[in-house]
Design an enzyme around this catalytic site. Sequence first.
Site, short mmCIF file in Angstrom:
data_model
loop_
_atom_site.label_atom_id
_atom_site.label_comp_id
_atom_site.label_asym_id
_atom_site.label_seq_id
_atom_site.Cartn_x
_atom_site.Cartn_y
_atom_site.Cartn_z
N ARG A 126 -16.51 2.71 6.16
CA ARG A 126 -15.37 2.12 5.43
C ARG A 126 -14.23 1.76 6.37
O ARG A 126 -13.59 0.71 6.23
CB ARG A 126 -14.85 3.11 4.38
N ASP A 174 -11.64 -1.33 -8.49
CA ASP A 174 -11.71 -0.13 -9.32
C ASP A 174 -10.65 -0.11 -10.41
O ASP A 174 -10.83 0.53 -11.45
CB ASP A 174 -11.55 1.13 -8.46
N GLU A 194 0.86 -1.19 0.00
CA GLU A 194 0.00 0.00 0.00
C GLU A 194 0.90 1.24 0.00
O GLU A 194 1.80 1.35 0.82
CB GLU A 194 -0.92 -0.02 1.23
N GLN A 195 0.60 2.17 -0.91
CA GLN A 195 1.46 3.36 -1.02
C GLN A 195 1.34 4.30 0.18
O GLN A 195 2.30 4.97 0.55
CB GLN A 195 1.14 4.12 -2.31
N TYR A 206 -28.06 7.28 4.62
CA TYR A 206 -28.25 6.00 5.31
C TYR A 206 -27.45 5.97 6.60
O TYR A 206 -26.48 6.71 6.75
CB TYR A 206 -27.93 4.80 4.41
C1 LIG Z 1 -19.40 8.77 -3.55
C2 LIG Z 1 -19.13 7.30 -3.63
C3 LIG Z 1 -19.97 6.40 -2.99
C4 LIG Z 1 -19.75 5.02 -3.10
N1 LIG Z 1 -20.59 4.16 -2.46
C5 LIG Z 1 -20.43 2.81 -2.61
C6 LIG Z 1 -21.31 1.89 -1.96
O1 LIG Z 1 -22.23 2.29 -1.25
N2 LIG Z 1 -21.11 0.55 -2.15
C7 LIG Z 1 -20.09 0.07 -2.94
O2 LIG Z 1 -19.96 -1.15 -3.09
N3 LIG Z 1 -19.21 0.93 -3.55
C8 LIG Z 1 -19.36 2.27 -3.39
N4 LIG Z 1 -18.47 3.14 -3.98
C9 LIG Z 1 -17.35 2.60 -4.75
C10 LIG Z 1 -16.21 2.15 -3.84
O3 LIG Z 1 -15.81 3.22 -3.00
C11 LIG Z 1 -15.00 1.69 -4.66
O4 LIG Z 1 -15.43 0.91 -5.74
C12 LIG Z 1 -14.06 0.85 -3.81
O5 LIG Z 1 -13.60 1.58 -2.70
C13 LIG Z 1 -12.88 0.37 -4.67
O6 LIG Z 1 -11.98 -0.34 -3.87
P1 LIG Z 1 -10.56 -0.74 -4.45
O7 LIG Z 1 -9.87 -1.46 -3.34
O8 LIG Z 1 -10.69 -1.39 -5.77
O9 LIG Z 1 -9.83 0.65 -4.75
P2 LIG Z 1 -9.35 1.78 -3.73
O10 LIG Z 1 -10.27 1.88 -2.58
O11 LIG Z 1 -9.10 2.99 -4.55
O12 LIG Z 1 -7.97 1.22 -3.18
C14 LIG Z 1 -6.80 1.26 -3.95
C15 LIG Z 1 -5.62 1.32 -3.00
O13 LIG Z 1 -4.43 1.20 -3.77
C16 LIG Z 1 -3.49 2.13 -3.30
N5 LIG Z 1 -2.60 2.44 -4.41
C17 LIG Z 1 -2.89 3.16 -5.52
N6 LIG Z 1 -1.82 3.24 -6.32
C18 LIG Z 1 -0.83 2.55 -5.71
C19 LIG Z 1 0.53 2.26 -6.07
N7 LIG Z 1 1.06 2.75 -7.20
N8 LIG Z 1 1.28 1.49 -5.23
C20 LIG Z 1 0.73 1.01 -4.04
N9 LIG Z 1 -0.54 1.28 -3.66
C21 LIG Z 1 -1.32 2.02 -4.49
C22 LIG Z 1 -4.34 3.33 -2.86
O14 LIG Z 1 -3.65 4.15 -1.93
C23 LIG Z 1 -5.55 2.64 -2.25
O15 LIG Z 1 -5.39 2.38 -0.87
C24 LIG Z 1 -18.67 4.53 -3.87
C25 LIG Z 1 -17.80 5.44 -4.50
C26 LIG Z 1 -18.02 6.81 -4.39
C27 LIG Z 1 -17.09 7.76 -5.09
#
Ligand SMILES: Cc1cc2nc3c(=O)[nH]c(=O)nc-3n(C[C@H](O)[C@H](O)[C@H](O)COP(=O)(O)OP(=O)(O)OC[C@H]3O[C@@H](n4cnc5c(N)ncnc54)[C@H](O)[C@@H]3O)c2cc1C
Length: 396
Positions: free
Chosen positions: A106, A294, A32-33, A216
């Site tokens: 979260r 994502d 994690e960065q 909510y």
């Molecule tokens: C307003 C809003 C409301 C939402 N509500 C919901 C909901 O109710 N339910 C739901 O299911 N989803 C919801 N989402 C979507 C959800 O927040 C994301 O889809 C989810 O958090 C994605 O998780 P992830 O682990 O894929 O990515 P992220 O949470 O973005 O995690 C990626 C991680 O990788 C790290 N990283 C990035 N680049 C590097 C690198 N080069 N080297 C090392 N580490 C790195 C980052 O620091 C981060 O910690 C919502 C989104 C928004 C914007």
Amino acid sequence: MTLNVIINGGGIGGLTAALACSKKGFSVSAHEQADGFFEVGAGLQISPNASRVLGDLGLVDELAKRSFTPKALEMRIGSTGRLIFSIPMGDTAIRRYGAPYYHIHRADLIEMLLSALEGYDQISLKTGSRAIGYRQAPDSITLIRENGDELATGDVLVGADGIKSVVRQQILGDTPAQFTRNVAWRAVARATPELRQLIPPVATVWTGDKRHAVTYYLRGGELINFVGVVEEDSWTDEGWSQPGDLQELASHFSAYSSPVRTLIDSLDQCFKWALHTRPPFARWSAGRATLLGDAAHPMLPFQAQGAAQAIEDATVLARMLDGREDVSVESRLKTYQANRLPRASKIQSASHANMSVFHKGTGLNAALTYGPMAIAARAMPDFVASRQDWIYSFVA
Ligand SMILES: Cc1cc2nc3c(=O)[nH]c(=O)nc-3n(C[C@H](O)[C@H](O)[C@H](O)COP(=O)(O)OP(=O)(O)OC[C@H]3O[C@@H](n4cnc5c(N)ncnc54)[C@H](O)[C@@H]3O)c2cc1C
């Protein structure tokens, strides 16, 4: 077969993948960065398709203890509070979808995942560990840092590094994002007695003119999550998150009914996040590298499915990696992609389609959209509820 799995990114997707892979007996090296495993201070809706996965990963009790169970999912006209439809959740969700619908903070979910990972020896979680890409060899893959040094070498690399994924950049090249002209305002309020009288114990979308709000409860009803999405013309960087101005937020929702206005008045702070979109990608994997969450399927939040899909990805990935010894890692990743990409892409598109539905205002446009919805909800409640079955009943 014991695998060494490298995970880049310690968000909800990366940590769920770390847990799912650890449960399969793989050794995991997660990077994690940031200097810690942080999450934005906001809530998440965890729909049954995702709570089922988290439950199978051993989090049933913790989830129930730390979440809020909404009685329903509702849509209301923001200015009047009039109900458009209500889909029962609570025990009905368990009966209908086979798992609970939850709301969770979260930070609580991240904490639960980290504490579940403490039960495994073969895991290394590194913070302050920023990758810039990877190098592949015929029988291994290496995650590398800015100066070209090795962060980790293993059998497979999972890019769980979010919307600006460096792993995706290397697999797919540039994948430019488009600003949707929607900015999300996020905040969490204390659930005061006054707010409890006003905000129903359900997940509510409050529709509006070029804007909508979502409310909510979290933490057993202690907190209330607020998301306000407002159409704005000014361009902002993707993922740009910064403190918002509470007066500006209040002015965006000044024509709303008192539940939303009172909630906004009670806030101490809020944050803004510009919403961008990308069409679904044609592939997620190259050799021993793949994507998850994502990074693989950046989606708009209008189905509340981004994290849910990351959680589904995590369990399917671990299962596909746990394949027969004579099947190569590359083939296992292709099977993972074939299993996950069509569903995640369909949900990406459905989230995009919802963007305009919530923003019809109160005029003719609204009547033509919400009128039939309200009639259908009264005449055929089961049909309206069944429209979410393909998302919530899914067993990943
Ligand atoms: C307003 C809003 C409301 C939402 N509500 C919901 C909901 O109710 N339910 C739901 O299911 N989803 C919801 N989402 C979507 C959800 O927040 C994301 O889809 C989810 O958090 C994605 O998780 P992830 O682990 O894929 O990515 P992220 O949470 O973005 O995690 C990626 C991680 O990788 C790290 N990283 C990035 N680049 C590097 C690198 N080069 N080297 C090392 N580490 C790195 C980052 O620091 C981060 O910690 C919502 C989104 C928004 C914007």
